[in-house]
Design a protein around this motif. Sequence first.
Motif, PDB file in Angstrom:
ATOM      1  N   UNK A 118       6.227  -1.349   3.375  1.00 53.63           N
ATOM      2  CA  UNK A 118       6.310  -0.418   4.499  1.00 53.63           C
ATOM      3  C   UNK A 118       7.523   0.503   4.388  1.00 53.63           C
ATOM      4  N   UNK A 119       8.581   0.014   3.739  1.00 47.71           N
ATOM      5  CA  UNK A 119       9.840   0.762   3.662  1.00 47.71           C
ATOM      6  C   UNK A 119       9.910   1.661   2.434  1.00 47.71           C
ATOM      7  N   UNK A 120       9.343   1.207   1.327  1.00 51.07           N
ATOM      8  CA  UNK A 120       9.426   1.937   0.049  1.00 51.07           C
ATOM      9  C   UNK A 120       8.022   2.170  -0.521  1.00 51.07           C
ATOM     10  N   UNK A 121       7.201   2.944   0.164  1.00 51.52           N
ATOM     11  CA  UNK A 121       5.803   3.102  -0.269  1.00 51.52           C
ATOM     12  C   UNK A 121       5.638   3.744  -1.637  1.00 51.52           C
ATOM     13  N   UNK A 122       6.611   4.525  -2.088  1.00 55.76           N
ATOM     14  CA  UNK A 122       6.486   5.179  -3.391  1.00 55.76           C
ATOM     15  C   UNK A 122       6.863   4.253  -4.545  1.00 55.76           C
ATOM     16  N   UNK A 123       7.340   3.039  -4.231  1.00 52.25           N
ATOM     17  CA  UNK A 123       7.770   2.120  -5.279  1.00 52.25           C
ATOM     18  C   UNK A 123       6.748   1.012  -5.543  1.00 52.25           C
ATOM     19  N   UNK A 124       5.604   1.053  -4.872  1.00 50.05           N
ATOM     20  CA  UNK A 124       4.674  -0.062  -4.982  1.00 50.05           C
ATOM     21  C   UNK A 124       3.276   0.410  -5.370  1.00 50.05           C
ATOM     22  N   UNK A 125       2.679  -0.304  -6.331  1.00 50.31           N
ATOM     23  CA  UNK A 125       1.315  -0.011  -6.764  1.00 50.31           C
ATOM     24  C   UNK A 125       0.302  -0.814  -5.956  1.00 50.31           C
ATOM     25  N   UNK A 126       0.476  -2.119  -5.938  1.00 50.58           N
ATOM     26  CA  UNK A 126      -0.435  -2.998  -5.211  1.00 50.58           C
ATOM     27  C   UNK A 126       0.371  -4.086  -4.509  1.00 50.58           C
ATOM     28  N   UNK A 127      -0.180  -4.566  -3.399  1.00 51.13           N
ATOM     29  CA  UNK A 127       0.483  -5.587  -2.597  1.00 51.13           C
ATOM     30  C   UNK A 127      -0.455  -6.773  -2.431  1.00 51.13           C
ATOM     31  N   UNK A 128       0.078  -7.980  -2.674  1.00 50.71           N
ATOM     32  CA  UNK A 128      -0.676  -9.208  -2.448  1.00 50.71           C
ATOM     33  C   UNK A 128       0.151 -10.115  -1.541  1.00 50.71           C
ATOM     34  N   UNK A 129      -0.359 -10.369  -0.348  1.00 55.46           N
ATOM     35  CA  UNK A 129       0.295 -11.264   0.603  1.00 55.46           C
ATOM     36  C   UNK A 129      -0.412 -12.607   0.551  1.00 55.46           C
ATOM     37  N   UNK A 177      -0.196   0.975   0.367  1.00 54.80           N
ATOM     38  CA  UNK A 177      -0.600   0.466  -0.946  1.00 54.80           C
ATOM     39  C   UNK A 177      -1.883  -0.346  -0.834  1.00 54.80           C
ATOM     40  N   UNK A 178      -2.735  -0.332  -1.864  1.00 50.50           N
ATOM     41  CA  UNK A 178      -3.892  -1.233  -1.881  1.00 50.50           C
ATOM     42  C   UNK A 178      -3.427  -2.672  -1.683  1.00 50.50           C
ATOM     43  N   UNK A 179      -4.025  -3.358  -0.716  1.00 52.15           N
ATOM     44  CA  UNK A 179      -3.511  -4.656  -0.292  1.00 52.15           C
ATOM     45  C   UNK A 179      -4.610  -5.706  -0.249  1.00 52.15           C
ATOM     46  N   UNK A 180      -4.270  -6.893  -0.753  1.00 56.54           N
ATOM     47  CA  UNK A 180      -5.138  -8.061  -0.640  1.00 56.54           C
ATOM     48  C   UNK A 180      -4.344  -9.168   0.046  1.00 56.54           C
ATOM     49  N   UNK A 181      -4.971  -9.803   1.025  1.00 54.63           N
ATOM     50  CA  UNK A 181      -4.349 -10.912   1.747  1.00 54.63           C
ATOM     51  C   UNK A 181      -5.046 -12.195   1.325  1.00 54.63           C
ATOM     52  N   UNK A 182      -4.334 -13.053   0.601  1.00 55.89           N
ATOM     53  CA  UNK A 182      -4.865 -14.343   0.172  1.00 55.89           C
ATOM     54  C   UNK A 182      -4.373 -15.426   1.123  1.00 55.89           C
ATOM     55  N   UNK A 196      -7.740 -21.140  -9.111  1.00 54.90           N
ATOM     56  CA  UNK A 196      -8.372 -20.226  -8.154  1.00 54.90           C
ATOM     57  C   UNK A 196      -7.407 -19.148  -7.708  1.00 54.90           C
ATOM     58  N   UNK A 197      -6.149 -19.526  -7.515  1.00 56.68           N
ATOM     59  CA  UNK A 197      -5.157 -18.554  -7.089  1.00 56.68           C
ATOM     60  C   UNK A 197      -4.898 -17.528  -8.180  1.00 56.68           C
ATOM     61  N   UNK A 198      -4.818 -17.986  -9.419  1.00 54.62           N
ATOM     62  CA  UNK A 198      -4.614 -17.048 -10.525  1.00 54.62           C
ATOM     63  C   UNK A 198      -5.777 -16.077 -10.629  1.00 54.62           C
ATOM     64  N   UNK A 199      -6.987 -16.574 -10.471  1.00 55.72           N
ATOM     65  CA  UNK A 199      -8.149 -15.684 -10.509  1.00 55.72           C
ATOM     66  C   UNK A 199      -8.112 -14.653  -9.424  1.00 55.72           C
ATOM     67  N   UNK A 200      -7.692 -15.061  -8.217  1.00 55.12           N
ATOM     68  CA  UNK A 200      -7.594 -14.131  -7.100  1.00 55.12           C
ATOM     69  C   UNK A 200      -6.496 -13.099  -7.341  1.00 55.12           C
ATOM     70  N   UNK A 201      -5.378 -13.543  -7.933  1.00 52.71           N
ATOM     71  CA  UNK A 201      -4.295 -12.616  -8.253  1.00 52.71           C
ATOM     72  C   UNK A 201      -4.742 -11.599  -9.302  1.00 52.71           C
ATOM     73  N   UNK A 202      -5.425 -12.063 -10.313  1.00 51.81           N
ATOM     74  CA  UNK A 202      -5.904 -11.163 -11.362  1.00 51.81           C
ATOM     75  C   UNK A 202      -6.802 -10.083 -10.770  1.00 51.81           C
ATOM     76  N   UNK A 203      -7.694 -10.482  -9.889  1.00 53.61           N
ATOM     77  CA  UNK A 203      -8.596  -9.511  -9.267  1.00 53.61           C
ATOM     78  C   UNK A 203      -7.827  -8.538  -8.364  1.00 53.61           C
ATOM     79  N   UNK A 204      -6.843  -9.054  -7.649  1.00 58.09           N
ATOM     80  CA  UNK A 204      -6.080  -8.215  -6.725  1.00 58.09           C
ATOM     81  C   UNK A 204      -5.203  -7.211  -7.469  1.00 58.09           C
ATOM     82  N   UNK A 205      -4.755  -7.585  -8.651  1.00 52.50           N
ATOM     83  CA  UNK A 205      -3.849  -6.725  -9.410  1.00 52.50           C
ATOM     84  C   UNK A 205      -4.580  -5.794 -10.366  1.00 52.50           C
TER      85      UNK A 205
END
Length: 276
Positions: free
Chosen positions: A125-136, A219-224, A266-275
């Motif tokens: 939220x603070x540095x939008x130009x510094x981030x490609x993708x966000x995974x929470x 940024x494109x965001x995925x919430x896991x 499962x988490x790694x697979x979800x991260x790979x897809x999110x990134x």
Amino acid sequence: RTMSDLLTTRAFTPDAAAAWATRHVDVGGRTLACFDVGTGPAVVIVHGVGGHKEDWRAAATALAAQGRRVVAVDMLGFGESEKSGDLAIPAQADAVRALLDALGLARVSLVGNSVGGWVAATFAATYPTRIDRLVLVDSAGFRAMFEGPPPVNFDPDSVEEMDRLVHVCINSDVADAPGFAAHAFERYVASGEKAVSATWGAAIFGSPRLEELLPRITAPTVVLWGADDRLFPSVLGEVFAAQVPGARAQLIPGAGHFPHLDAPAATLGALEAALA
């Protein structure tokens, strides 16, 4: 063995560990500890409550093998990072920004778990130009978190209290490993984290909540979210994803508050897809 050794024994060998020298990076006059492995598009990982950068070594190793540069940090006040000064969430996000500057990283994808998710959302939220993708990942930082008594003591005073905290955060057999809680409590004290826990708690209390931050994220965001999170109910994943334009939520079956430990594949697979 340390807590982190116990967490990663099944997927992390001594030979692999030799390649992971901790870097100590100056971030505005304070020191932030991190691992920095691999080459390619950069991913920064911020650990969760009671966690450390080492908790993500197995996932980081896999991501690095796929052609990514992975930087896993200890937040200020945790692990090998500095324990003094401002420990509030905005200061943590500023420290990540200073880390990127020091490492020469113009833009990164950012992964944050628990309190680290709060830091990651604040950064986005603070540095939008510094981030490609966000995974929470099972993110902390919402208003209800501060209402009513906590479900467990987040500043344990004994091995028994640490064991209760571990079993709230971790659902898998990792939590039942012999000596796990004792090692965790030993490290909690020896690292200096317990000495600053009251300071850290007071600092985050006044930090902006997710409800204020999420609508500002572009940024494109995925919430896991761990489907069986005992700390924060999994319904929150959909609630928070709805507040970020274009975001999507995904449950990790069989996982609790630390999906990367409960369900690493499962988490790694979800991260790979999110990134991707």
